[in-house]
Design a protein around this motif. Structure first.
Motif, short mmCIF file in Angstrom:
data_model
loop_
_atom_site.label_atom_id
_atom_site.label_comp_id
_atom_site.label_asym_id
_atom_site.label_seq_id
_atom_site.Cartn_x
_atom_site.Cartn_y
_atom_site.Cartn_z
N ASP A 110 -1.70 8.32 10.77
CA ASP A 110 -2.69 7.59 10.02
C ASP A 110 -3.78 6.71 10.83
OD1 ASP A 110 -2.95 6.42 7.21
OD2 ASP A 110 -2.51 4.50 8.13
N ASP A 148 -4.96 10.05 -1.35
CA ASP A 148 -6.00 9.32 -1.29
C ASP A 148 -7.23 9.81 -2.29
OD1 ASP A 148 -4.88 7.39 0.40
OD2 ASP A 148 -5.62 8.41 2.10
N GLU A 188 -6.00 -0.25 -3.98
CA GLU A 188 -7.67 -0.11 -3.81
C GLU A 188 -8.22 0.12 -5.33
OE1 GLU A 188 -10.19 3.42 -1.84
OE2 GLU A 188 -9.64 3.45 -4.02
N ARG A 237 -7.43 6.69 -6.36
CA ARG A 237 -6.40 7.39 -5.57
C ARG A 237 -5.13 7.70 -6.59
NH1 ARG A 237 -5.74 4.35 0.21
NH2 ARG A 237 -4.84 2.80 -1.23
N ASP A 247 0.85 -1.24 -0.02
CA ASP A 247 0.08 0.06 -0.01
C ASP A 247 1.04 1.23 0.08
OD1 ASP A 247 -2.26 1.72 0.12
OD2 ASP A 247 -2.47 1.52 2.27
O1 TEU Z 1 -6.49 6.10 4.75
C1 TEU Z 1 -7.36 5.70 5.53
C2 TEU Z 1 -8.47 5.87 4.99
O2 TEU Z 1 -9.68 6.07 5.45
C3 TEU Z 1 -8.87 5.45 3.54
O3 TEU Z 1 -9.56 4.10 3.59
C4 TEU Z 1 -9.11 6.25 2.61
O4 TEU Z 1 -10.49 6.56 3.11
C5 TEU Z 1 -9.23 5.55 1.47
O5 TEU Z 1 -8.06 5.52 0.92
C6 TEU Z 1 -10.10 6.42 0.23
O6 TEU Z 1 -10.43 5.63 -0.86
C7 TEU Z 1 -5.03 6.14 5.32
C8 TEU Z 1 -4.02 6.47 4.24
O7 TEU Z 1 -4.04 7.75 3.96
C9 TEU Z 1 -4.08 5.57 3.07
O8 TEU Z 1 -3.26 5.57 2.11
C10 TEU Z 1 -3.79 4.24 3.51
O9 TEU Z 1 -3.95 3.21 2.49
C11 TEU Z 1 -4.69 3.86 4.61
O10 TEU Z 1 -4.69 4.47 5.56
C12 TEU Z 1 -4.28 2.58 5.36
O11 TEU Z 1 -3.07 2.79 5.86
#
Ligand code: TEU
Length: 561
Positions: A198, A330, A389, A417, A63
């Motif tokens: 995070d 994201d 994702e 994303r 990720d």
């Molecule tokens: O994102 C957390 C989060 O809530 C994600 O589910 C986000 O809403 C999603 O990516 C939207 O489609 C954080 C980080 O910013 C993300 O890059 C990571 O993948 C995630 O945590 C897991 O660590």
């Protein structure tokens, strides 16, 4: 780094760097720390105060670094610890601070703690994670499949809210918390200036692990009911503050999915001793439909105003501080999503969005490329995508949900994303000037028009406008301190608000539509003399009138004394 003002982050702007995609110094196609170092003068010239680096730690990159295998090692593709020290030293010498991403809701399955945990139930690290003999609930992971994965060697399932390679830590174990605090001290003692944390609102799980509702046509139930703002989250954050953060002059911003403004008051309220700011998601959820984020819906402006205003008001009421963002790693590109990406309106709507956000109360976060009005990549084949994702969504939508490939690709092009993760566009040349090699993800393809070199050469560009907006925050007390007051909540085209201090009132007028509109200021807005502070139109009136004509995507700010 010590500073005289303990709340220095209140008048700062944060520039977010996605290290993998920002600047590649060695031609391997992946951005790196030395690449970032080569751009520090660029960030100083823009006016940034703080750089937030997405995860730079050793990681199998399932990720893109949010799966950390060693908190104390630099991801080799990004550089070395010596490169990091040089980056931090040079940034500080130029007056820039650096905050790092603290990813401690979960570790990589390759982390030593998890490897040990899998050896046996008796291993001291076993209880670092969350195990059950049987799958206890219907939770699905954020990236597809169940949130529980079986490990044969211990005959149990472990919890992972995200990919199976991202194993949730058991924060109820005091040894885990102590270990996390040690990792934090390691970086703070190296001199960093804070953390973006995070999914920090997910660290305390409801011990009942209750089933979650099945929403957004997902295959599984949501884990949020049992993870977001769990029973001990405030206790743990206060402990973290006491044990670690209070000993350093740093800023913190917690990512807070599924957190309302009421709940946020407890995370950021004055004297709570928890976080300086949180990132909320309420404005990010306004264009969702029954399938969640992959929707064609556009945000309805009165909804956006309502959500932003609730946060402005509630966070001010608790003596807390807001974070302000339109985009990050994201999210889709802000201009494509909230503005208008057509060549005719791209720059003007980018500036308008800048005004609307930067004049609010809080700390603005500028995501790399936002300052030149970067737009979505418009990938047309699934082979162009890299994000776990996006790939899972493609499988799920074209499989279980029965969408055609063409429709699914259209949705990914709108919201994936990866739109935010394409190379930073420095020039119109090879790979947008990001690398001399083959980039790990393709450039968007519009770098011929949208790039830093062209933007800096044009005094009328989004870049120069952002530079002025940032300077405003540094120089004008009302931008930092003014009391926020929404005007015309039901207007479907104009976002208008005031920022009041004793000395002046700022009137912020933003036309979110591609039509010319006429906006009436109510009689309550009283003034003696007004003057234009900033506008994205060269011929904006020097003084404010009661009835303001707003051209498409116009944004004007006036000060009334
Ligand atoms: O994102 C957390 C989060 O809530 C994600 O589910 C986000 O809403 C999603 O990516 C939207 O489609 C954080 C980080 O910013 C993300 O890059 C990571 O993948 C995630 O945590 C897991 O660590």
């Amino acid at each position: 780094m010590t500073t005289s003002n303990p709340e220095w982050w209140k008048s700062a702007i944060v520039y977010q760097v996605y290290p993998k995609s920002f600047c590649d110094s060695n031609g391997d196609g992946v951005g790196d720390l030395n690449g970032i170092r080569s751009k520090l003068d660029y960030l100083v010239e823009l006016g940034a105060d703080v750089i937030w680096l997405n995860p730079i730690f050793a990681s199998p990159q399932v990720d893109n670094g949010y799966d950390i295998s060693d908190y104390r090692a630099i991801e080799p593709t990004l550089g070395t610890m010596a490169d990091f020290d040089a980056l931090l030293r040079e940034a500080h010498a130029k007056g820039l601070k650096i905050i790092l991403d603290l990813v401690v809701n979960h570790t990589s399955d390759q982390h030593r703690w998890f490897q040990e945990a899998c050896r046996s139930r008796k291993n001291p690290y076993h209880d670092y994670y969350i195990w059950r003999d049987k799958i206890p609930n219907n939770w699905g992971s954020s990236f597809g499949g169940p949130a529980w994965t079986y490990v044969e060697s211990v005959g149990q399932y472990y919890l992972h809210c995200f990919a199976p390679e991202q194993c949730d830590l058991n924060w109820d174990n005091p040894e885990v918390r102590a270990a996390v605090y040690d990792e934090m001290r390691f970086w703070l003692d190296r001199g960093i200036d804070g953390f973006r944390m995070d999914v920090i609102t997910l660290i305390s799980k409801d011990p009942a692990l209750p089933d979650g509702p099945v929403i957004q046509n997902k295959a599984y139930g949501s884990y949020y009911a049992g993870c977001a703002t769990g029973p001990h989250v405030h206790e743990y954050l206060q402990e973290m503050e006491h044990e670690v953060l209070s000993r350093y002059d740093v800023m913190t911003v917690g990512e807070a999915p599924h957190t309302s403004a009421d709940q946020a008051q407890l995370y950021v309220g004055a004297d709570r001793g928890e976080l300086d700011m949180v990132f909320h998601f309420d404005h990010m959820h306004l264009d969702y439909d029954e399938n969640g984020k992959y929707a064609k819906t556009r945000v309805y402006l009165p909804d956006l105003k309502r959500v932003m205003s609730v946060w402005q008001e509630k966070i001010a009421a608790c003596g807390g501080w807001n974070s302000l963002y339109w985009s990050n790693h994201d999210q889709a590109r802000a201009v494509s999503r909230f503005g208008n990406e057509s060549p005719e309106w791209r720059e003007k709507s980018a500036k308008m969005l800048g005004v609307c956000l930067h004049l609010m109360q809080g700390t603005p976060y500028v995501y790399e490329g936002e300052e030149i009005g970067m737009v979505n990549a418009h990938f047309s084949s699934i082979d162009q995508y890299r994000d776990v994702e996006a790939l899972d969504t493609f499988r799920d939508f074209t499989g279980r949900k029965g969408f055609s490939e063409a429709d699914t690709l259209e949705l990914l092009a709108l919201k994936s994303r990866d739109n935010a993760r394409t190379p930073m566009q420095w020039t119109s040349g090879h790979a947008a000037g990001f690398t001399t090699g083959e980039p790990w993800i393709q450039a968007s393809g519009n770098e011929g028009e949208v790039n830093v070199e062209a933007a800096m050469a044009n005094p009328d560009s989004v870049w120069h406008f952002y530079q002025r907006l940032i300077a405003l925050r540094h120089n004008r007390a009302s931008v930092t301190d003014g009391h926020y007051e929404l005007l015309a909540p039901d207007d479907e085209k104009v976002y208008a608000y005031l920022r009041r201090t004793e000395d002046e009132t700022l009137v912020v007028l933003c036309n979110f539509s591609d039509e010319e509109v006429s906006f009436e200021l109510s009689a309550e807005v009283v003034w003696d003399a007004s003057g234009l502070v900033i506008s994205n139109e060269p011929d904006a009136a020097a003084e404010l009138s009661r009835t303001v004509a707003l051209a498409p995507y116009a944004a004007h700010v006036y000060a009334i004394r």
